[in-house]
Each structure stands twice: as structure tokens, then as C-alpha cells.
Design a protein around this motif. Sequence first.
Motif, PDB file in Angstrom:
ATOM      1  N   GLU A  38       0.824  -1.201   0.000  1.00  0.00           N
ATOM      2  CA  GLU A  38       0.000   0.000   0.000  1.00  0.00           C
ATOM      3  C   GLU A  38       0.861   1.256   0.000  1.00  0.00           C
ATOM      4  O   GLU A  38       1.871   1.330   0.699  1.00  0.00           O
ATOM      5  CB  GLU A  38      -0.904   0.013   1.239  1.00  0.00           C
ATOM      6  CG  GLU A  38      -1.903   1.165   1.267  1.00  0.00           C
ATOM      7  CD  GLU A  38      -2.785   1.146   2.500  1.00  0.00           C
ATOM      8  OE1 GLU A  38      -3.975   1.470   2.360  1.00  0.00           O
ATOM      9  OE2 GLU A  38      -2.284   0.816   3.594  1.00  0.00           O
TER      10      GLU A  38
ATOM     11  N   SER B 298       0.825   4.916   1.246  1.00  0.00           N
ATOM     12  CA  SER B 298       0.067   5.714   2.209  1.00  0.00           C
ATOM     13  C   SER B 298       0.981   6.730   2.870  1.00  0.00           C
ATOM     14  O   SER B 298       2.207   6.607   2.837  1.00  0.00           O
ATOM     15  CB  SER B 298      -0.569   4.816   3.283  1.00  0.00           C
ATOM     16  OG  SER B 298       0.426   4.166   4.045  1.00  0.00           O
TER      17      SER B 298
ATOM     18  N   GLY C 172       1.898  -1.001  -6.654  1.00  0.00           N
ATOM     19  CA  GLY C 172       0.814  -0.568  -5.789  1.00  0.00           C
ATOM     20  C   GLY C 172      -0.062   0.434  -6.513  1.00  0.00           C
ATOM     21  O   GLY C 172      -0.117   0.444  -7.746  1.00  0.00           O
TER      22      GLY C 172
ATOM     23  N   THR D 250      -5.255   9.140  -2.288  1.00  0.00           N
ATOM     24  CA  THR D 250      -4.220   8.278  -1.729  1.00  0.00           C
ATOM     25  C   THR D 250      -4.466   8.101  -0.230  1.00  0.00           C
ATOM     26  O   THR D 250      -4.736   9.073   0.476  1.00  0.00           O
ATOM     27  CB  THR D 250      -2.835   8.890  -1.959  1.00  0.00           C
ATOM     28  OG1 THR D 250      -2.656   9.123  -3.361  1.00  0.00           O
ATOM     29  CG2 THR D 250      -1.739   7.962  -1.460  1.00  0.00           C
TER      30      THR D 250
ATOM     31  N   ARG E 174      -9.201   6.020   3.604  1.00  0.00           N
ATOM     32  CA  ARG E 174      -9.011   5.390   2.300  1.00  0.00           C
ATOM     33  C   ARG E 174     -10.224   5.678   1.437  1.00  0.00           C
ATOM     34  O   ARG E 174     -11.356   5.630   1.915  1.00  0.00           O
ATOM     35  CB  ARG E 174      -8.839   3.870   2.431  1.00  0.00           C
ATOM     36  CG  ARG E 174      -7.698   3.414   3.331  1.00  0.00           C
ATOM     37  CD  ARG E 174      -7.525   1.912   3.217  1.00  0.00           C
ATOM     38  NE  ARG E 174      -6.513   1.395   4.120  1.00  0.00           N
ATOM     39  CZ  ARG E 174      -6.781   0.713   5.230  1.00  0.00           C
ATOM     40  NH1 ARG E 174      -8.041   0.479   5.566  1.00  0.00           N
ATOM     41  NH2 ARG E 174      -5.816   0.271   6.001  1.00  0.00           N
TER      42      ARG E 174
ATOM     43  N   HIS F 151     -11.220   4.502  -2.436  1.00  0.00           N
ATOM     44  CA  HIS F 151     -10.939   3.893  -3.739  1.00  0.00           C
ATOM     45  C   HIS F 151     -12.255   3.749  -4.489  1.00  0.00           C
ATOM     46  O   HIS F 151     -13.072   2.898  -4.167  1.00  0.00           O
ATOM     47  CB  HIS F 151     -10.292   2.514  -3.581  1.00  0.00           C
ATOM     48  CG  HIS F 151      -8.978   2.537  -2.864  1.00  0.00           C
ATOM     49  ND1 HIS F 151      -7.843   3.085  -3.417  1.00  0.00           N
ATOM     50  CD2 HIS F 151      -8.623   2.086  -1.645  1.00  0.00           C
ATOM     51  CE1 HIS F 151      -6.833   2.966  -2.563  1.00  0.00           C
ATOM     52  NE2 HIS F 151      -7.284   2.367  -1.485  1.00  0.00           N
TER      53      HIS F 151
ATOM     54  N   TYR G 171      -2.075  -4.483   4.731  1.00  0.00           N
ATOM     55  CA  TYR G 171      -3.455  -4.307   4.274  1.00  0.00           C
ATOM     56  C   TYR G 171      -3.602  -4.588   2.788  1.00  0.00           C
ATOM     57  O   TYR G 171      -4.624  -5.141   2.339  1.00  0.00           O
ATOM     58  CB  TYR G 171      -3.927  -2.879   4.581  1.00  0.00           C
ATOM     59  CG  TYR G 171      -5.299  -2.576   4.018  1.00  0.00           C
ATOM     60  CD1 TYR G 171      -6.444  -3.083   4.626  1.00  0.00           C
ATOM     61  CD2 TYR G 171      -5.449  -1.805   2.869  1.00  0.00           C
ATOM     62  CE1 TYR G 171      -7.700  -2.835   4.100  1.00  0.00           C
ATOM     63  CE2 TYR G 171      -6.694  -1.549   2.338  1.00  0.00           C
ATOM     64  CZ  TYR G 171      -7.826  -2.059   2.959  1.00  0.00           C
ATOM     65  OH  TYR G 171      -9.062  -1.811   2.437  1.00  0.00           O
ATOM     66  N   PHE G 172      -2.585  -4.250   2.004  1.00  0.00           N
ATOM     67  CA  PHE G 172      -2.619  -4.452   0.557  1.00  0.00           C
ATOM     68  C   PHE G 172      -2.953  -5.899   0.213  1.00  0.00           C
ATOM     69  O   PHE G 172      -3.661  -6.170  -0.756  1.00  0.00           O
ATOM     70  CB  PHE G 172      -1.261  -4.067  -0.025  1.00  0.00           C
ATOM     71  CG  PHE G 172      -1.178  -4.105  -1.525  1.00  0.00           C
ATOM     72  CD1 PHE G 172      -1.591  -3.027  -2.288  1.00  0.00           C
ATOM     73  CD2 PHE G 172      -0.655  -5.211  -2.178  1.00  0.00           C
ATOM     74  CE1 PHE G 172      -1.497  -3.048  -3.674  1.00  0.00           C
ATOM     75  CE2 PHE G 172      -0.563  -5.249  -3.555  1.00  0.00           C
ATOM     76  CZ  PHE G 172      -0.977  -4.166  -4.315  1.00  0.00           C
TER      77      PHE G 172
ATOM     78  N   ASP H 269      -6.948  -6.622   0.967  1.00  0.00           N
ATOM     79  CA  ASP H 269      -7.979  -5.830   0.309  1.00  0.00           C
ATOM     80  C   ASP H 269      -8.679  -6.678  -0.756  1.00  0.00           C
ATOM     81  O   ASP H 269      -8.038  -7.155  -1.702  1.00  0.00           O
ATOM     82  CB  ASP H 269      -7.326  -4.596  -0.329  1.00  0.00           C
ATOM     83  CG  ASP H 269      -8.333  -3.600  -0.875  1.00  0.00           C
ATOM     84  OD1 ASP H 269      -9.507  -3.975  -1.072  1.00  0.00           O
ATOM     85  OD2 ASP H 269      -7.944  -2.443  -1.107  1.00  0.00           O
TER      86      ASP H 269
END
Length: 234
Positions: free
Chosen positions: A9, A11, A53, A86, A103, A105, A128-129, A132
Motif C-alpha cells: 500500500e 500511504s 501498488g 491516496t 481510504r 478507492h 493491508y494491501f 484488500d
Amino acid sequence: MRKIIVAGECSLDIVFPADTASDTFSLTAHPGGRLLNAAAILGDCGHTVEFAGEASRDLTGDIITGFLARHNVSTRSIDRYTAGVTPAYFLFENRDEATVAMRSHVTEGFDFIWPRVDADDIVIFGSYFALDKRIRPNLTDFLTNAAERKATIIYLPGFLSKLEPSITKVMPFILENLQFADMVVTRSGDFANIFGVDATPESSYRDHISFYTRLMANVDDSNGTISIYHGKDT
């Protein structure tokens, strides 16, 4: 040349001071996440590193991609989407439970091609990536390809109970990630969030992780030590 592909991710961490009981106070901000910072460290060490990413075409995304570029990390596999923002994390000194994630998206998935994987490349993914649900179909295809091409796959679990979905909802993803991994790299704080309040590195490796991958390295931030688990040896 052997390369390292880090999938994670993008971030920004925004840190509030411990004392906010005033009309004004100072904040600090820096690119966040263990995957993002691991890529920067590896780039500084002279390795060929590519980060995969997503980041919006906003100022925060520019800050993160600029950070990676300054640390010799290729950003060509970062999807710069136009809808959404982002991700950012609001952190409060000495108050981990107060952490807030922002977040947004709008898009349903990636709009880029994964990096080419060659034999003996290293692929690092996690946090977390890797949980998801938007990412899962593309990520599992990429990991399957990496395994078929004989890359070394390293999984960094990471799970923040206050920020992520219920552990029961993402546990199947965690177990699938363990199946892909040749090595797992953890922090001592990960285990209670994933396997329960009484979980330790030793019990988590013995009862859960060793069924999927035999090699685990655990970092204990409290004393700065690293423990290696491999079969019956520690």
C-alpha cells in the motif's frame, strides 16, 4: 540481474503530538507502512527494486512516488488513478488505539501490468494491501505467476485490528498468503491481532505458520532482537 519486487500500500502517516490540548500544535508526516519503507531501504542498499501498488494523482501520491524515486525504487508499476485519494493514516503519539485510516478507492481494481518476474527474483508483499478484496484477484494471479517462475516469495502479514476488517473475514486471505510464502517476516505485535490475545511468536509459528511455510523471522521491537524459526530449530 536479480531484482526485488515489493507489492504494498502507498500511504502517508500524519502524526499528531501527545499533547493536543491547545489551539495550535505541530504535525509531522512521512510515507508510511513497512512495505513502502522496506522498499526504500533496499533501494538505498543498492538493490534493483520495483514497487507495485496504487496511488491517486494527488499531492499525497506525488509525495510517495517522489520518496520512492529518491531512494532508487522504480515506480512504473504504481497505478496513478484519478478517482479517489491516496490513503492516509492519522497517528497519535502514545495512543495506538486512536489511529484512524482514511481510504477512498472509487475504482474496482488495478489499471496496470504487474512487473515481469524472473527466476530467482524476490517478491515481498503483505499488510493491508494483501487483504484488500479489490486487490485479491490480481494479487493471487501475480503470486501464482511468481511461484511458477521460481521467485522467492516473502510475506509480511501485519494486521491492525482497529483499522482492518474483522479477522474472521480476512483470515482465509491470510492463510492463502501463507501458502504462497517461502518465508514469513513478522513483528511480535502481529500475533495477538491475528491469532488471539494469548498468541506468541513461538505458538503462532508452531500452531499456524509452520503448516504453510517452514521459515519465519520475527522482529521484537521491544528489545531489538530477531528470532528465526525453521522446523524444530529456533
